[in-house]
Scaffold this motif. Sequence first.
Motif, short mmCIF file in Angstrom:
data_model
loop_
_atom_site.label_atom_id
_atom_site.label_comp_id
_atom_site.label_asym_id
_atom_site.label_seq_id
_atom_site.Cartn_x
_atom_site.Cartn_y
_atom_site.Cartn_z
N ALA A 116 6.57 -11.66 1.70
CA ALA A 116 6.46 -10.51 2.61
C ALA A 116 5.91 -10.99 3.94
CB ALA A 116 5.53 -9.46 2.02
N PRO A 117 6.39 -10.46 5.05
CA PRO A 117 5.87 -10.86 6.36
C PRO A 117 4.40 -10.48 6.50
CG PRO A 117 7.29 -8.94 6.57
CD PRO A 117 7.44 -9.43 5.16
N ASP A 118 3.69 -11.19 7.37
CA ASP A 118 2.26 -10.96 7.54
C ASP A 118 1.95 -9.53 7.96
OD1 ASP A 118 1.67 -13.54 6.82
OD2 ASP A 118 1.56 -14.29 8.88
N GLU A 119 2.83 -8.96 8.81
CA GLU A 119 2.55 -7.60 9.28
C GLU A 119 2.59 -6.59 8.12
OE1 GLU A 119 6.82 -8.56 10.83
OE2 GLU A 119 4.92 -9.60 10.48
N LEU A 120 3.40 -6.87 7.10
CA LEU A 120 3.47 -5.96 5.96
C LEU A 120 2.23 -6.14 5.08
CD1 LEU A 120 5.33 -3.81 4.81
CD2 LEU A 120 6.40 -5.54 3.38
N LYS A 121 1.84 -7.39 4.85
CA LYS A 121 0.64 -7.66 4.04
C LYS A 121 -0.63 -7.21 4.76
CE LYS A 121 1.90 -12.01 3.24
NZ LYS A 121 1.94 -13.38 2.72
N SER A 122 -0.53 -7.03 6.07
CA SER A 122 -1.69 -6.57 6.85
C SER A 122 -1.76 -5.05 6.94
CB SER A 122 -1.65 -7.16 8.26
OG SER A 122 -1.73 -8.56 8.22
N SER A 123 -0.78 -4.37 6.34
CA SER A 123 -0.75 -2.91 6.35
C SER A 123 -1.55 -2.39 5.16
CB SER A 123 0.70 -2.42 6.27
OG SER A 123 0.74 -1.04 5.94
N SER A 124 -2.65 -1.70 5.44
CA SER A 124 -3.48 -1.18 4.35
C SER A 124 -2.70 -0.16 3.52
CB SER A 124 -4.76 -0.55 4.91
OG SER A 124 -4.47 0.47 5.82
N GLU A 125 -1.85 0.61 4.18
CA GLU A 125 -1.03 1.60 3.46
C GLU A 125 -0.14 0.91 2.43
OE1 GLU A 125 2.53 4.88 4.30
OE2 GLU A 125 1.62 3.80 5.97
N PHE A 126 0.51 -0.17 2.87
CA PHE A 126 1.39 -0.90 1.96
C PHE A 126 0.60 -1.54 0.83
CE2 PHE A 126 3.17 -5.00 0.66
CZ PHE A 126 4.37 -4.58 0.10
N MET A 127 -0.52 -2.18 1.16
CA MET A 127 -1.28 -2.89 0.15
C MET A 127 -1.90 -1.94 -0.88
SD MET A 127 -0.77 -6.06 0.52
CE MET A 127 -1.95 -6.62 -0.71
N VAL A 128 -2.31 -0.76 -0.45
CA VAL A 128 -2.83 0.21 -1.41
C VAL A 128 -1.71 0.62 -2.36
CG1 VAL A 128 -3.66 2.58 -1.70
CG2 VAL A 128 -4.69 1.12 0.04
N SER A 129 -0.53 0.88 -1.82
CA SER A 129 0.62 1.24 -2.67
C SER A 129 0.96 0.09 -3.61
CB SER A 129 1.84 1.56 -1.79
OG SER A 129 1.60 2.69 -0.98
N ALA A 130 0.84 -1.14 -3.11
CA ALA A 130 1.15 -2.31 -3.93
C ALA A 130 0.15 -2.44 -5.08
CB ALA A 130 1.12 -3.57 -3.07
N PHE A 151 -10.98 0.30 2.91
CA PHE A 151 -9.82 -0.15 2.13
C PHE A 151 -10.24 -0.46 0.70
CE2 PHE A 151 -7.53 -3.84 0.40
CZ PHE A 151 -6.25 -3.32 0.31
N VAL A 152 -11.34 -1.18 0.56
CA VAL A 152 -11.83 -1.58 -0.76
C VAL A 152 -12.10 -0.37 -1.63
CG1 VAL A 152 -13.84 -2.55 -1.94
CG2 VAL A 152 -12.74 -3.83 -0.10
N LEU A 153 -12.78 0.62 -1.09
CA LEU A 153 -13.11 1.80 -1.88
C LEU A 153 -11.86 2.59 -2.29
CD1 LEU A 153 -16.32 3.05 -0.03
CD2 LEU A 153 -16.17 1.85 -2.23
N GLU A 154 -10.88 2.62 -1.39
CA GLU A 154 -9.63 3.32 -1.72
C GLU A 154 -8.91 2.61 -2.85
OE1 GLU A 154 -5.59 5.15 0.37
OE2 GLU A 154 -7.02 3.99 1.58
N VAL A 155 -8.85 1.29 -2.77
CA VAL A 155 -8.19 0.51 -3.81
C VAL A 155 -8.90 0.67 -5.15
CG1 VAL A 155 -7.81 -1.86 -4.60
CG2 VAL A 155 -7.12 -1.19 -2.30
#
Length: 213
Positions: A116-130, A151-155
Amino acid sequence: MLQAVKLNVDSLKCASTEFKTDPAFMKEACLQHAKALRYTPASLKADRDFMLDVVKHWGGAAMQSASAEIKADRSFLLETLKIWPSVLHFAPEELLCDQEFMLEALTKNIESLRYAPDELKSSSEFMVSAVVHEIDVLRFAPASMKADRAFVLEVLGHDGRALKWLPREMQDNLNVVQTAVDQNPLARKYASPKIKKVLAAQNKKNADAGADW
């Protein structure tokens, strides 16, 4: 002819057009040697069924020879990355930037996120979904993201076991660990030794209070 190819793949240089355009013959040759794709006609490298078997066998070594259409075929990629996530190295950028596609890809093979490109891995929305799909993908998240308390608490609200992939300072934070443990008691084992002692003391205090009641 196949015996000759087995001994020396470059013998395909001398093969007749009849042999080189025979799907069954060329598939067998390609399954013996990935290098046989050098002598495979473009029509076969654009043939989905032909390339599916070859790529499943060789992975990225074969995918690099596939046609542009095959490399951009979502279902083809999702099928082959189950075995060889490296096929994504040859996928078009627009597909790798597609959140929906990448989320589906990681459900097939967690290693997909490496591509995945860095900009996608840097997206908190994407990473939470992941993480909702697979908590272990958190190990691919940028360090700056794993240090972001919000971010941590949401995850951890989705799966406390994600504490496993967080930095030591998070595993040593009582509020963070408590959030993880409240969501999933199994997260306790990823807390720092100091926090484990605090939690143990809290549990004992609660147990004593219950006994007194």
